[in-house]
Design a protein around this motif. Sequence first.
Motif, PDB file in Angstrom:
ATOM      1  N   ASN B 135       0.977  -1.243  -0.149  1.00  0.00           N
ATOM      2  CA  ASN B 135      -0.039   0.235  -0.138  1.00  0.00           C
ATOM      3  C   ASN B 135       0.928   1.229  -0.089  1.00  0.00           C
ATOM      4  O   ASN B 135       1.334   1.856   0.969  1.00  0.00           O
ATOM      5  CB  ASN B 135      -0.830   0.012   1.129  1.00  0.00           C
ATOM      6  N   ASP B 137       1.508   5.179  -0.206  1.00  0.00           N
ATOM      7  CA  ASP B 137       0.580   6.168  -0.558  1.00  0.00           C
ATOM      8  C   ASP B 137       1.069   7.072  -1.352  1.00  0.00           C
ATOM      9  O   ASP B 137       0.148   8.010  -2.130  1.00  0.00           O
ATOM     10  CB  ASP B 137       0.568   6.756   1.175  1.00  0.00           C
ATOM     11  N   SER B 138       2.281   7.497  -1.547  1.00  0.00           N
ATOM     12  CA  SER B 138       2.854   8.528  -2.315  1.00  0.00           C
ATOM     13  C   SER B 138       4.329   8.351  -2.484  1.00  0.00           C
ATOM     14  O   SER B 138       5.070   7.895  -1.833  1.00  0.00           O
ATOM     15  CB  SER B 138       2.603  10.063  -1.434  1.00  0.00           C
ATOM     16  N   ARG B 156       5.975   6.882   0.913  1.00  0.00           N
ATOM     17  CA  ARG B 156       5.317   6.793   2.071  1.00  0.00           C
ATOM     18  C   ARG B 156       4.665   5.358   1.832  1.00  0.00           C
ATOM     19  O   ARG B 156       3.770   5.206   1.005  1.00  0.00           O
ATOM     20  CB  ARG B 156       4.308   7.960   2.254  1.00  0.00           C
ATOM     21  N   CYS B 158       2.213   2.318   3.807  1.00  0.00           N
ATOM     22  CA  CYS B 158       1.059   2.148   5.053  1.00  0.00           C
ATOM     23  C   CYS B 158       1.150   0.579   5.011  1.00  0.00           C
ATOM     24  O   CYS B 158       0.954  -0.025   4.430  1.00  0.00           O
ATOM     25  CB  CYS B 158      -0.325   2.542   4.822  1.00  0.00           C
ATOM     26  N   CYS B 197       1.547   4.132   8.888  1.00  0.00           N
ATOM     27  CA  CYS B 197       2.217   4.696   7.476  1.00  0.00           C
ATOM     28  C   CYS B 197       3.443   5.311   8.207  1.00  0.00           C
ATOM     29  O   CYS B 197       3.735   5.738   8.914  1.00  0.00           O
ATOM     30  CB  CYS B 197       1.374   5.662   6.858  1.00  0.00           C
ATOM     31  N   GLU B 199       7.173   7.075   6.479  1.00  0.00           N
ATOM     32  CA  GLU B 199       8.028   7.552   5.062  1.00  0.00           C
ATOM     33  C   GLU B 199       9.669   6.899   5.124  1.00  0.00           C
ATOM     34  O   GLU B 199      10.170   6.969   5.973  1.00  0.00           O
ATOM     35  CB  GLU B 199       8.268   9.145   5.408  1.00  0.00           C
TER      36      GLU B 199
END
Lengths: 781, 284
Positions: B135, B137-138, B156, B158, B197, B199
């Motif tokens: 997953n 995120d960005s 990022r 999760c 999540c 980074e």
Amino acid sequence: MSRLVFVCLLIFFIMQNMFSQTYTCVGTVVDMQTNKVLESAYIYVPEIHNGTISDENGNSTFRLKKGQYSFVVSYVGYKDSVFQRQLVSDTSYVFFMQPTGIELSKVVITKQHNVDPRTERMDKISLNRQDLSQIPSMMGEADIIRSFSVKGGVQKSEGVQGMNVRGGSQEQNLILLDNATVFNPSHLLGFFSVFPSEIITSADLYKSAAPIQYGGRMSSVLDIETQSAFTDSIEGAVNVGLLSSSFYTALRVSDNSALRFSYRKSYLDLIVMPSVEKIVTINEQTDMQFDFYDATLRYDYRINMNNLLTISWYSGEDAFTMKNNESLLFNVVDWGNTVFSARWKHISSDNVFQTLTASHSVYDFNFFAKQSVYSLAVSTGISKSSLAYVYKKTEDNYTYTLGVDVAYTQFNSGSISAFIDSSDISPFDSQLSQSAEMSLFASYTRKYSSRFSLEYGLRIVPYALLGPGKQYVYDRYDELTDSVVYTQNEIMYSHLGLEPRITATYLLSSKSSLKSALVRANQHIHMVSLLSAALPADIWLPASSLSPAQTGMQLSIGYVSKVKSEYSASISVYGKTMNNLVEFKDGFFTLYNQSLAGKITQGTGFSAGTELSFVKTEGVLQGGFSYVFSRSLRKFSQINDNYLYPASYDKPHNISLYASYEINSKLKLSALWVYSSGKVYSKPEFRYFIDKNLINEYGTINNSRMPAYHRLDLGLDYTFVNTKKHILRGNISIYNAYNRTNSYYVYYGIIGDVENFSITTTQDFVGLFPILPSCSLYFTF
Amino acid sequence: MIKIRISLFLILAVFQLCSCSDDFTNDSGTESRIIVDGYIEVGKKARVVLTQAIPVESQIDSTKYLDIVSTRANVRISDGEQSEYLYLRWNKNAFPQHYYESEKIRGEEGKTYDLEIMYYGDTLTAQTTIPEPVNVDSVWTIISEQDSSERDVWFRLCDNPQQKNYYRTFTRIISEQHEYVSTYLSSFDDNSFNGVCEEKPIYKGNENFYDKSRDFSFAVHDTVLLKLVSMDEDAYLFWKNYEKEVFNLGNPFASNGSNLISNISGGYGIWCGYNQSIHTIIIK
């Protein structure tokens, strides 16, 4: 009438006190150069036509009436001296003796030891300050552990910290500095020990049965005593070398007390760092620095003639820094010991010696690495506090010793904090634990006839691992099935160690003797090393249910002979078993994401060998030769499929040949040649491709041996000035004089181009120290 | 007399001990050593590279290519429903240039794939499962600390709190590289961010061992494909230790010198399933 009687009685009483009152006077005979006490010195008091011999503490006791006396003191190797003293009450005197060798311009003949090797304790090696100057000093530093390693049975491997005694691992040696435990005795890849030689007065290494008050480790006891601080007024010495410099000074604080301070500091970037940078294959952008220091402080206070108080403190640290500007990698590693002891010694006139010692020792290791936003800090450590009482009584035919020692130890078996930027990614909590151990000991030595004496002893050592803590339970597939939490002081694991021993000495003739020792030992502490080589990332662990107490037995038999007064030869044979030794299961451990639990496994060790040595201890030419054949093997059910394999420091052949030659009173040459079988290593069976990289597949552990190790060291001492007040001496030494590249590490290389399928794979042996010449200057005041 | 007897005894003891040999091997015998480097991704064909082991000290050139790269094995995979023999393919830009690839069977999330290799009488087997997806995120870039003309890539991620997850990261610079290259410290688990999540930075990896440049950043104007995968525990253990061995080899102060834990029965190497998530970044 009654008044007359009273007055007469009064006069009589007064006269009795005046004329027949006797006082106790204790004289201590001391070498004025080294401040070491002199045993068996003869003190004669002509006024009473009587004399006596000083004991092992240099003391002799007289009961004398008030008055003026001459104490005539004589001792082999020293100038006979007369000390005039006025006795008015119970007193103690110190008689400083001057060695005769000092002012003679002709050749000096001095005895190294006054101890008879025939009756000397089995498997004991003693060194004093003079012995340290027999082998070439390295970089101007004479070194205790290196001096022991030429005597046989003690292995000091290049580039590895600590020492191995009779096939035992490094942490199986109990190392004491003024009776305080030192956990890591090495600086800088084991190149130096942490003990600055100028402040040491004697060091005794026991390879099997040590005196009964010492225990807790399986392989040896190294008992180092620093010089007492007592001095006439002020004295000291400065040693300036290429690698490090040190100084010490002793001052008289009062009639009965004195203080001594020493400090040693290195500046290694000149010589050692270039050698290290050469072997570590990091690119030129890397900048490395290394330094260490040692400091000691000792305070001696003679409370009265029967009581002596000594307080000793040591602190030292090594720090290693590495910076790589290209990859933004910054790395700092530091480690060090701090030890403290306070000892009260009491001597009674009926030959009873009592000692009460309180000590505290700390060792810690810290590692910090930062690369870009990722940072990691790891620390491990151990600290121990103890209180010990020893009672010893000596008579003509027997001696007995008994006492108790209580110790509390705290362990940090891995504290980690890891961050990416500021977010905490620390994988687990600090692994802290604590243990308590008590030793009750007693030994009895008896001379049964003029030839035969026997010592038997027993140590009873109850031990407990205490909470708070968590104990993990694993099933036979190494899956974690349970974890039990313990509260403060709850007993998590306990063990009762029983350590009986018996040693026998039989004098075959006036020149030779046969000795034997059978000892059982326990160890309630383990150590595993995180890294494959020298940085001391060691984890100390307490004995626990997952890593039970180590136990073992050693049998040794020896024969010693004094061929003439200056030559002696000895041969001994030993065999040892060690149980519950500890290793990492997979042979490695990545601390940054796993806790220790479940990664350690137990096994057995076997070691046996023969030690042969010849020494010449008198004359202008002195020296020795030793040859040791020994094997040290391991058997672990979870390593190497339970097959026997050699321990990493297994070296079957070890030879040392050393000599010192005094050309005249100013010039002395020394040389040392050592040889040992190559170090074992695990040679890969083959290599294979994964992605575009080559991976090694290792077969059996330690299945190959590197080329043999041998090295020649040379030293030259020139005494410029040698007066009562000052000595100025220069030293030049060469380490590895014929520049042999002794293998320290195996390097697997790839040269070529993977994509074009044109590759050469190599196996190279990398050495550590090339030829290292150095010089130093020593000055006393 | 007794002195001589004792000396004799001790000398004999010395000779006895000297005769101890140094040989404590548990030699498992010589066998053909087949190395498997294979993986299957969601929606993609299975790909398996087979090689032979080479001696510790050796000289290899292109004439030995066929001795090292196996092109004569029968490689079969099955997903529990169907099974297929893999085809031998050649691609001049691949390393090695020969590999086995499936045609019908493609990776599917949650399925378990059995691999069977038969080579001159030896049979190797392995199994892997493709786990649930990653997953992401960005993904973004920041100016590099080391060199302000370059950029660092961050992402990022999760994590699913219900299970233990294992991840790996790869990058491919489209103009320069034909295949994905694993990043530095590419394999990680969810220990430090389970269920949340987090980074993370990307450290551009080196294609091969002797390229020692530690340049973790990307040049501006490059188009970079970032591939993040989830994998099972066997794959994680293998790749984690692989990286340690490769990175630490040659450094006596680091921990290395142990065998990789393979999931290939009868051989060495790895067979793993990836659930991948690919992101394109134009470095600005």
